[in-house]
Motif scaffolding. Structure first.
Motif, PDB file in Angstrom:
ATOM      1  N   ASP A  92       0.842  -1.199   0.000  1.00 46.11           N
ATOM      2  CA  ASP A  92       0.000   0.000   0.000  1.00 46.11           C
ATOM      3  C   ASP A  92       0.870   1.239   0.000  1.00 46.11           C
ATOM      4  OD1 ASP A  92      -2.271  -1.498   2.376  1.00 46.11           O
ATOM      5  OD2 ASP A  92      -2.376  -1.403   0.178  1.00 46.11           O
ATOM      6  N   ASP A  93       0.262   2.354  -0.426  1.00 47.76           N
ATOM      7  CA  ASP A  93       0.905   3.649  -0.192  1.00 47.76           C
ATOM      8  C   ASP A  93       0.866   3.929   1.306  1.00 47.76           C
ATOM      9  OD1 ASP A  93      -0.590   5.341  -3.069  1.00 47.76           O
ATOM     10  OD2 ASP A  93       1.150   4.017  -2.906  1.00 47.76           O
ATOM     11  N   THR A  94       1.983   4.376   1.864  1.00 48.44           N
ATOM     12  CA  THR A  94       1.986   4.868   3.247  1.00 48.44           C
ATOM     13  C   THR A  94       2.709   6.215   3.237  1.00 48.44           C
ATOM     14  OG1 THR A  94       3.955   3.514   3.655  1.00 48.44           O
ATOM     15  CG2 THR A  94       1.849   2.655   4.447  1.00 48.44           C
ATOM     16  N   PRO A  95       2.529   7.045   4.260  1.00 47.41           N
ATOM     17  CA  PRO A  95       3.138   8.381   4.211  1.00 47.41           C
ATOM     18  C   PRO A  95       4.625   8.328   3.915  1.00 47.41           C
ATOM     19  CG  PRO A  95       1.642   8.259   6.067  1.00 47.41           C
ATOM     20  CD  PRO A  95       1.704   6.880   5.476  1.00 47.41           C
ATOM     21  N   GLY A  96       5.035   8.962   2.855  1.00 47.48           N
ATOM     22  CA  GLY A  96       6.450   9.010   2.497  1.00 47.48           C
ATOM     23  C   GLY A  96       6.908   7.859   1.630  1.00 47.48           C
TER      24      GLY A  96
END
Lengths: 287, 789, 165
Positions: free
Chosen positions: A257-261
């Motif tokens: 998944d996309d995660t912050p950063g």
């Protein structure tokens, strides 16, 4: 960041611990090393009502090093994986994994059972257990049972443990001659959770790889054998085309998944790079 | 600097700090270590939204919780305090609405305090805080700098009409013409994400209002007790002589603990209201939300260069997202102003156009943090100069040498309006090049590139404004003293007690001042006892900020020491019937300079001066304690330095490793080399952290995505390299001591050097990175735009 | 039995702190660092984050470093706890303290207790270490003031005495 109000009990036996946990399933949690649980409590991210302290139960410290399987009690602390000559001889992957874990203060308290039960997808030990084909020995109100590590991690921070069950020990098959192990990870700072990591257990016959198990961590939601990647490597010689086939398979097994950063595609890219480097180590590395 | 100020043995010595005896033994006394009788604990309920209307607050459940003494909201707290206005009166057009202590109808940033829960223990206050019920109506926030300028986006303060807090331009010469004629133009857009000081000890205070006599005592982890004494007095209408602010040991300040926090004033209000001591020590979650933030700018800059490598002009456009209000007193237009006044200052060009705008956004307030706008002023020209040098095929070091302002041109005025003199630009660079073995590193870099190992070398020259004087804050209306003072007393036993208005959060300024006192009076360092941090017992002063401890406080100590020495000698002369001109003090003995013999000990002088005045000539005026204050006449002083970074960048992963760091610093006269070097090293650690790791992360809806030490990354021991520090000493000519200030230099130069080094590592790929921090993903994104490699 | 009946809000513990046996009734939720700081007034152990990252709360439990904020006071029952106050002035710890002072390896001092304890654990192994190994070992103790260089110098100097390479 003081923990919320909570109660505490220190059961005298494994049976008692399981009984209490079963009775108060949603509201009671086991406390062993506490390195994850107590941080969550202090951050008020978790609010169980009852802590069941299993940290002194001798039954969970039962380890044995036979010529067949090696059994490590659930309360084996991470530093013991680093310090023990027996572990280093019998399970050379584990001290290398433990070296990536946090820092001395964490390793002195954190436990093998705790790491597996917590099932953080960025943790090293769950991935090692799966890669090594370990078996989880589980104690519970219904009695003892065993489960392959490969079947133990069922979702994001979810395991197959049923209400009232605790990991009692982990059984590892003895390392076979000629098997090579690689563990590597990328993290921003030493001891941080891995953004991407992998474990390879590859039985080698000359240049030919046997049944290899590759398990990723950090860029996945659970520890499990990366099937396509492992298949692409197993039974092959370590040629350039094998390497490319393995790298191609990474995107088929991993769907981060996309995660912050960190965008998903970045994590995949890092996973591919780590895989490439790990395969290079396989060709050169000893067991 | 006059000959008479060549002082004795202790100034210039690497004396270890006496405070460390306590601090390494666990015997420090920090704010959270202090307990007062009947003390209560405060925890805040904060806005979970960056922008939201408060429709209703229900405190019933919280009030009923165990241990709770009070739950206070804007209705109770705000009327007790005059609102704060963070406007610099001399900055044309600078505007900010007044800020009240707790949020009233709307919350304007995520983390803004809404309710104060006061209870018997911190844990119980937190329990009750979770029970305060607030009905929120989330509103659309604005949080990005350019969005704040977009008329379609929300306005944080509708009464202002738009989000522009301040808009200031500088134009000197004819930049447009210079760019039109330039042989080479280099430019780029730059983005600096929001960061914060993240002191290891969070902020805290214990407010203790005594309702019996109306006195307020605040134990405050603050760098300027005087500033807070003044603030508490005026905003709570307590006569100033009834207010005492005392700073205990402080676990790091870095400018962050200099700011004005409504949540700290609200704790004082709580104490006044409840008539009991109230402790507010922020935990890490509160600190992340409530500590004044820093940086958060977008800029575009370009540089015009002639065919022979001379910089002819620069243009800069800056937008800084300063949060929801102007910072009271420590105005947050400062970062942008320092950028445009200092940008390119070391270099000899006179055509310049620059603009800075500070804009309001739904975020926490920007405040003071080490370096302020000076890192930007270093980074932009250094990055662009390297590009120009590469384009022209000139070695970057040679490029700097060609462009440095020459000593013959000093004093001079830069196009940004900065007066310069007494700098060692060439000498510092010369020393650095040797220290780092520049040629060897370049050769290694070239060799390794052939093996696809990408290292970067970055050299950055910077100037540092230090020791601001009255012209800096005076015209702004801010009641910030740039004057500091020193009170010295000869004890009856012959030792010296020194009370200074300078404060010390680990820099070692108290040690430096003790050294100065020791030398100027004539006693050993161990015979000087230091007291600091109490707003009531030293001369009024400024405390610790802007690298001024030695510059101003040291000069005051020097003056006080000389006064005391003169008084002691006058008394000694009267006692021994010796002419003053024949006497000196050496190692606690009054000596006859002609014979070199001791004539009377300091202890005996003091004994007579305090207890045997009956033996003195009639009406002899014994004055064995003195006070001296010092203030500079200048807007500021300028120190210079240069740093180099050596990095390795992995183009497959985007990860960067620090391999080495070198600094050459000219902070004028060095009072204590050990302490100065460690200030530089510490600043470098923060500078590297800023460029590579640190970021307050905001998501697509304007909400914070991080908030702990797990996800706001500071470099640890394995992430920083060994740091070599050397010096050039160009004493400040206008003071006796000649010190210039060192506190921020490490951070400023390191940020410049790492920026340049990482871009140097990327140069073979024909790409650049200008978005800080340089996370691996941003590096990979930059590489994806690569034009070769 | 309800949860409230199964568990205890208060637990009696017997802990050896810096060599002295302490008997106390602790709240279930209180962590060891707060127990030391508030009940025993040993304030040398500091709180920087309370979630196990910064290491300022490092103490020794049965001779090994641990984060005081990630250990419950209740878990300390029967254990031997050592803090900076107890270790100060003795043996290798004292040599570390002297080295920290001499090299200015502490500035604000807030990380120093924890840093010293971790360094003490490393030095007590009496194994020679490279600077990078020292850096790795201390990477669980955050310092915002020094940039670590002087700390590494100090630890390396003591290590060189007790474990010459």
């Amino acid at each position: 960041m003081k923990a919320p109000n909570i109660t505490y009990i220190r059961p005298c036996s494994l049976t008692e611990a399981c009984h209490i946990l079963a009775e108060h399933d949603d509201e009671a949690v086991p406390l062993a090393g506490g390195q994850s649980l107590l941080a969550a409590l202090n951050l008020r991210l978790a609010a169980p009502k009852l802590l069941v302290d299993i940290g002194e139960l001798q039954e969970l410290r039962d380890s044995s090093f036979g010529s067949g399987d090696i059994r490590l009690g659930a309360l084996t602390r991470h530093h013991e994986l680093l310090d023990s000559d027996e572990v280093r001889r019998a399970l050379p992957l584990l001290p290398r994994a433990a070296a990536f874990i946090g820092h001395a203060g964490i390793r002195n308290r954190g436990t093998l059972g705790g790491s597996l039960a917590f099932a953080d997808p960025a943790a090293e030990l769950p991935a090692c257990a799966v890669a090594l084909g370990a078996t989880i020995s589980i104690a519970g109100p219904g009695g003892a049972r065993e489960l392959a590590a490969a079947d133990f991690f069922t979702g994001l921070m979810e395991t197959a443990l049923r209400p009232g069950e605790l990991i009692a020990a982990v059984r590892f098959p003895a390392a076979t001659q000629g098997t090579r192990y690689v563990i590597d990870e990328l993290s921003r700072r030493h001891g941080d959770f891995a953004v991407a990591g992998l474990v390879i257990a590859a039985p080698m016959d000359g240049k030919r790889v046997g049944e290899a198990r590759i398990v990723y961590f950090g860029c996945v939601d659970r520890a499990q054998v990366a099937r396509q990647v492992s298949t692409a490597l197993s039974g092959r010689e370590l040629t350039q085309s094998t390497v490319e086939a393995v790298i191609d398979a990474v995107g088929e097994d991993l769907a981060p998944d996309d995660t912050p950063g960190w965008r998903a595609e970045t994590k995949l890219r890092l996973a591919r790079t780590l895989t490439r480097r790990a395969l290079a180590q396989l060709t050169g590395a000893a067991a | 600097m006059s000959e008479a100020t060549t002082i004795g043995n202790v100034i210039g010595a690497s004396i270890p700090r006496r405070e460390l005896n306590r601090l390494v033994s666990g015997k420090g006394r920090y704010i959270d270590d202090i307990k007062l009788p009947r003390m209560l604990h405060l925890a805040y309920v904060r806005s979970p939204h960056p922008h939201a209307r408060i429709k209703a607050i229900s405190t019933e459940a919280a009030l009923a919780a165990a241990g709770v003494e009070a739950v206070l909201t804007a209705a109770e707290i705000n009327p007790m305090c005059q609102p704060l206005v963070g406007v610099a009166q001399h900055r044309p057009g600078h505007r900010s609405p007044p800020q009240k202590l707790l949020a009233e109808e709307r919350a304007l940033w995520q983390g803004q305090p809404v309710a104060a829960v006061v209870a018997a223990t911190r844990a119980e206050a937190e329990d009750a805080a979770a029970l305060v019920e607030i009905a929120w109506e989330p509103l659309e926030p604005v949080w990005l700098p350019h969005d704040a300028l977009d008329a379609r986006r929300p306005v944080v303060h509708p009464e202002l009409g738009d989000n522009v807090a301040f808009d200031f331009s500088i134009e000197k010469g004819n930049a447009a013409k210079a760019f039109a004629e330039a042989a080479v133009i280099v430019g780029d857009d730059f983005r600096f994400e929001r960061q914060q000081a993240m002191t290891l000890e969070a902020r805290g205070l214990i407010a203790d209002f005594n309702s019996a006599d109306g006195t307020l005592t605040v134990h405050h982890a603050h760098q300027s007790p005087f500033q807070m004494q003044d603030l508490y007095s005026r905003h709570f209408d307590i006569p100033e002589h009834k207010v005492k602010v005392v700073a205990p040991d402080i676990g790091g300040g870095f400018g962050m603990k200099l700011n004005v926090y409504t949540e700290e004033l609200a704790a004082v209000a709580a104490s006044i209201r409840l008539g009991r001591p109230v402790k507010y020590c922020a935990d890490r979650l509160e600190a992340f939300l409530g500590d004044a933030h820093a940086r958060d700018h977008v800029m575009s800059a370009r540089m015009a260069v002639s065919a022979d490598g001379k910089i002819t002009a620069m243009e800069v456009d800056d937008v800084g997202a300063v949060g929801a209000y102007g910072m009271p007193l420590r105005f947050n237009v400062a970062e942008g102003m320092m950028l445009i006044t200092m940008c390119g200052a070391p270099y000899d060009f006179s055509d310049y156009k620059a603009r800075t705008r500070s804009v309001y956004v739904n975020k926490n307030l920007i405040g003071m943090y080490r370096g302020v706008g000076m890192p930007f002023a270093c980074i932009l020209p250094e990055v662009l100069a390297d590009r120009a040098a590469n384009q022209l095929g000139i070695d970057p070091v040679e490029f700097r040498r060609r462009n440095f302002r020459r000593k013959e041109t000093f004093p001079c005025l830069t196009p940004g309006g900065q007066r310069l003199q007494g700098l060692s630009l060439q000498a510092s660079l010369d020393k650095l090049v040797v220290s780092m073995d520049y040629d060897a590193l370049r050769a290694e870099q070239t060799e390794l590139r052939k093996r696809s190992i990408y290292r970067g070398i970055g050299i950055a020259t910077f100037l540092e404004q230090t020791a601001y004087g009255p012209p800096y804050y005076g015209p702004s209306g801010a009641r910030i003293s740039t004057q500091d003072g020193c009170h010295l007393r000869l004890e009856p036993s012959g030792t010296i007690r020194c009370v200074t208005s300078i404060t010390d959060q680990g820099q070692g300024t108290l040690t430096g001042i003790a050294q100065i006192v020791a030398d100027s009076v004539g006693v050993g360092y161990d015979d000087v006892g230091m007291i600091a941090g109490d707003s009531t017992i030293s001369p009024y002063g400024g405390g610790a900020w802007a690298s001024r401890g030695m510059m101003v406080g040291g000069e005051a100590a020097l003056g006080a020491g000389r006064k005391l020495k003169a008084n002691i000698l006058a008394l000694a002369g009267a006692i021994t019937q010796t002419p003053l001109g024949d006497l000196d003090i050496v190692a606690s003995q009054v000596v006859n300079t002609g014979t070199g013999m001791a004539v009377i000990s300091l202890a005996d002088v003091a004994k007579i001066g305090y207890f045997r005045q009956d033996t003195l000539p009639p009406k002899f005026d014994v004055q064995l304690s003195v006070t001296h204050s010092f203030v500079t006449g200048e807007l500021c002083y300028i120190a210079n330095g240069v740093q180099a970074s050596y990095v390795e960048l992995d183009p497959e992963t985007g990860f960067i490793k620090m391999l080495g760091q070198w600094a050459v610093d000219d902070c004028g006269r060095i009072i204590n080399p050990l302490l100065v070097n460690e200030q530089v090293r510490g600043g470098i650690g923060q500078g590297i952290g800023a460029v590579l790791y640190e970021e307050c992360m905001y998501g697509p809806e304007g909400y914070l995505e991080n908030g702990t030490m797990i996800d706001y990354l500071l470099p640890m021991a394995a992430d920083l390299p060994d740091i070599v520090v050397e010096h050039v000493e160009t004493p400040e000519a206008s003071t006796d001591l000649g010190a210039k200030g060192i506190g921020e230099a490490g951070l400023i130069g390191a940020m410049g050097a790492v920026w340049v080094a990482v871009n140097d590592a990327l140069a073979p790929f024909g790409t650049a990175i200008t978005h800080q921090p340089f996370t691996p993903e941003r590096v990979l994104d930059a590489l994806a735009k690569s034009t070769r490699g | 039995m309800s949860v409230a009946e199964s568990g205890h809000e208060f637990i009696d513990v017997e802990v050896i702190v810096n060599g002295r046996t302490v008997r106390s009734r602790v709240r279930a939720r209180q962590h060891l660092a707060d127990f030391l700081r508030q009940e025993l007034e040993l304030t040398g152990t500091h709180l920087g984050c309370e979630h196990g990252v910064c290491g300022a709360c490092t103490v020794l439990i049965d001779g090994r470093t641990a984060r005081g904020c990630l250990t419950l006071a209740a878990q300390a029952h029967g254990k031997r706890i050592e803090t900076v106050e107890g270790l100060s002035g003795q043996g290798a710890f004292a040599r570390l303290q002297d080295a920290f002072i001499g090299l200015n390896a502490a500035q604000c001092g807030f990380c120093t207790s924890g840093m010293l304890l971790t360094a003490y654990e490393l030095v007590s192994e009496k194994v020679p270490r490279t600077r990078n190994e020292i850096r790795d070992y201390l990477s669980g103790n955050m310092c915002r003031c020094t940039g670590y260089h002087a700390i590494i110098d100090a630890v390396a100097s003591v290590l060189a005495e007790v474990a010459p390479a």
